[in-house]
Scaffold this motif. Structure first.
Motif, PDB file in Angstrom:
ATOM      1  N   ASP A 125      39.470  37.849  44.589  1.00  0.00           N
ATOM      2  CA  ASP A 125      40.047  36.857  45.504  1.00  0.00           C
ATOM      3  C   ASP A 125      39.972  37.471  46.905  1.00  0.00           C
ATOM      4  N   PHE A 126      38.794  37.356  47.515  1.00  0.00           N
ATOM      5  CA  PHE A 126      38.528  38.054  48.764  1.00  0.00           C
ATOM      6  C   PHE A 126      39.496  37.673  49.877  1.00  0.00           C
ATOM      7  N   SER A 127      39.890  36.426  49.925  1.00  0.00           N
ATOM      8  CA  SER A 127      40.783  35.969  50.990  1.00  0.00           C
ATOM      9  C   SER A 127      42.161  36.619  50.879  1.00  0.00           C
ATOM     10  N   LEU A 128      42.785  36.509  49.712  1.00  0.00           N
ATOM     11  CA  LEU A 128      44.121  37.084  49.539  1.00  0.00           C
ATOM     12  C   LEU A 128      44.059  38.608  49.599  1.00  0.00           C
ATOM     13  N   ASP A 167      41.997  40.479  51.305  1.00  0.00           N
ATOM     14  CA  ASP A 167      41.867  40.874  52.709  1.00  0.00           C
ATOM     15  C   ASP A 167      43.176  40.646  53.453  1.00  0.00           C
ATOM     16  N   GLN A 168      43.808  39.499  53.215  1.00  0.00           N
ATOM     17  CA  GLN A 168      45.026  39.159  53.944  1.00  0.00           C
ATOM     18  C   GLN A 168      46.165  40.125  53.653  1.00  0.00           C
ATOM     19  N   ILE A 169      46.371  40.460  52.389  1.00  0.00           N
ATOM     20  CA  ILE A 169      47.495  41.351  52.058  1.00  0.00           C
ATOM     21  C   ILE A 169      47.204  42.786  52.501  1.00  0.00           C
ATOM     22  N   ASN A 170      45.935  43.195  52.442  1.00  0.00           N
ATOM     23  CA  ASN A 170      45.592  44.530  52.953  1.00  0.00           C
ATOM     24  C   ASN A 170      45.794  44.606  54.457  1.00  0.00           C
ATOM     25  N   ARG A 171      45.430  43.563  55.173  1.00  0.00           N
ATOM     26  CA  ARG A 171      45.636  43.538  56.623  1.00  0.00           C
ATOM     27  C   ARG A 171      47.124  43.524  56.967  1.00  0.00           C
ATOM     28  N   SER A 172      47.899  42.736  56.239  1.00  0.00           N
ATOM     29  CA  SER A 172      49.339  42.664  56.497  1.00  0.00           C
ATOM     30  C   SER A 172      50.012  44.010  56.257  1.00  0.00           C
ATOM     31  N   SER A 173      49.676  44.653  55.155  1.00  0.00           N
ATOM     32  CA  SER A 173      50.311  45.944  54.866  1.00  0.00           C
ATOM     33  C   SER A 173      49.865  46.997  55.874  1.00  0.00           C
ATOM     34  N   GLY A 174      48.612  46.952  56.296  1.00  0.00           N
ATOM     35  CA  GLY A 174      48.144  47.871  57.332  1.00  0.00           C
ATOM     36  C   GLY A 174      48.818  47.623  58.661  1.00  0.00           C
ATOM     37  N   LYS A 182      55.459  40.566  51.397  1.00  0.00           N
ATOM     38  CA  LYS A 182      56.332  40.076  50.325  1.00  0.00           C
ATOM     39  C   LYS A 182      55.907  38.683  49.872  1.00  0.00           C
ATOM     40  N   SER A 183      55.595  37.816  50.802  1.00  0.00           N
ATOM     41  CA  SER A 183      55.156  36.462  50.458  1.00  0.00           C
ATOM     42  C   SER A 183      53.826  36.495  49.703  1.00  0.00           C
ATOM     43  N   GLN A 184      52.910  37.328  50.162  1.00  0.00           N
ATOM     44  CA  GLN A 184      51.599  37.425  49.520  1.00  0.00           C
ATOM     45  C   GLN A 184      51.700  38.034  48.122  1.00  0.00           C
ATOM     46  N   LEU A 185      52.675  38.900  47.916  1.00  0.00           N
ATOM     47  CA  LEU A 185      52.906  39.434  46.577  1.00  0.00           C
ATOM     48  C   LEU A 185      53.299  38.326  45.609  1.00  0.00           C
ATOM     49  N   TYR A 186      54.088  37.368  46.094  1.00  0.00           N
ATOM     50  CA  TYR A 186      54.429  36.223  45.247  1.00  0.00           C
ATOM     51  C   TYR A 186      53.172  35.457  44.842  1.00  0.00           C
ATOM     52  N   ARG A 187      52.262  35.269  45.789  1.00  0.00           N
ATOM     53  CA  ARG A 187      51.014  34.565  45.471  1.00  0.00           C
ATOM     54  C   ARG A 187      50.220  35.336  44.432  1.00  0.00           C
ATOM     55  N   ALA A 188      50.145  36.656  44.593  1.00  0.00           N
ATOM     56  CA  ALA A 188      49.413  37.468  43.620  1.00  0.00           C
ATOM     57  C   ALA A 188      50.058  37.381  42.235  1.00  0.00           C
ATOM     58  N   LEU A 189      51.380  37.387  42.199  1.00  0.00           N
ATOM     59  CA  LEU A 189      52.089  37.254  40.925  1.00  0.00           C
ATOM     60  C   LEU A 189      51.835  35.883  40.304  1.00  0.00           C
ATOM     61  N   ASP A 190      51.957  34.843  41.110  1.00  0.00           N
ATOM     62  CA  ASP A 190      51.760  33.487  40.604  1.00  0.00           C
ATOM     63  C   ASP A 190      50.343  33.258  40.080  1.00  0.00           C
ATOM     64  N   ARG A 191      49.384  33.952  40.659  1.00  0.00           N
ATOM     65  CA  ARG A 191      47.987  33.830  40.212  1.00  0.00           C
ATOM     66  C   ARG A 191      47.670  34.807  39.080  1.00  0.00           C
ATOM     67  N   LYS A 192      48.678  35.553  38.667  1.00  0.00           N
ATOM     68  CA  LYS A 192      48.568  36.511  37.570  1.00  0.00           C
ATOM     69  C   LYS A 192      47.586  37.639  37.867  1.00  0.00           C
ATOM     70  N   TYR A 193      47.511  38.017  39.140  1.00  0.00           N
ATOM     71  CA  TYR A 193      46.702  39.162  39.543  1.00  0.00           C
ATOM     72  C   TYR A 193      47.444  40.463  39.314  1.00  0.00           C
ATOM     73  N   ILE A 194      48.772  40.391  39.322  1.00  0.00           N
ATOM     74  CA  ILE A 194      49.613  41.567  39.127  1.00  0.00           C
ATOM     75  C   ILE A 194      50.690  41.235  38.103  1.00  0.00           C
ATOM     76  N   THR A 195      51.212  42.282  37.490  1.00  0.00           N
ATOM     77  CA  THR A 195      52.280  42.096  36.505  1.00  0.00           C
ATOM     78  C   THR A 195      53.627  41.937  37.224  1.00  0.00           C
ATOM     79  N   GLU A 196      54.599  41.497  36.479  1.00  0.00           N
ATOM     80  CA  GLU A 196      55.958  41.387  37.015  1.00  0.00           C
ATOM     81  C   GLU A 196      56.460  42.754  37.471  1.00  0.00           C
ATOM     82  N   HIS A 197      56.162  43.796  36.699  1.00  0.00           N
ATOM     83  CA  HIS A 197      56.577  45.155  37.065  1.00  0.00           C
ATOM     84  C   HIS A 197      55.907  45.589  38.371  1.00  0.00           C
TER      85      HIS A 197
END
Length: 126
Positions: free
Chosen positions: A35-38, A40-47, A80-95
């Motif tokens: 998911d190149f868009s998300l 890139d976006q979350i990496n830029r935000s955290s940076g 934090k908001s982008q992490l929710y998107r990653a969770l909702d898309r099942k890219y990351i676990t709840e943990h």
């Protein structure tokens, strides 16, 4: 408070660096990495969190530094908001979500505490 000579001495920057690394590790996971868009976006935000703390540190006044800390704090909220998107898309676990979200929250709290400290300071630098 200990003497701070470099932005690397700031606990908020150290926490932001850990956040940035954690986010990067998450974005290397198979589905997330595609998911190149998300990604890139979350990496830029955290940076942006760590970069704005660093940039603000070398500004000429605490007023300017606070401005950059506000931006850094906003970027932490983006993460934090982008992490929710990653969770909702099942890219990351709840943990993974909880651990990284907590790191983003801690970083925000450290930035907020530092903002409170600087608010009352009139010197050129900390």
């Amino acid at each position: 408070m200990a003497t701070i000579n470099n932005f690397e001495d700031l606990k908020s920057w150290q926490s932001a660096r850990r956040l940035c690394d954690s986010v990067f590790q998450l974005t290397q996971k198979d589905l997330f990495s595609k998911d190149f868009s998300l990604k890139d976006q979350i990496n830029r935000s955290s940076g942006s969190v760590m970069d704005n703390i660093a940039e603000g540190f070398d500004r000429n006044s605490n007023k300017e530094f606070r401005h950059f800390l506000f931006i850094a704090n906003g970027s932490a909220s983006e993460v934090k908001s982008q992490l929710y998107r990653a969770l909702d898309r099942k890219y990351i676990t709840e943990h993974e979500f909880k651990v990284t979200f907590e790191l983003a929250l801690t970083t925000s709290q450290l930035i907020g505490g530092f903002l409170n400290y600087l608010r009352d300071k009139n010197e050129k630098k900390i």
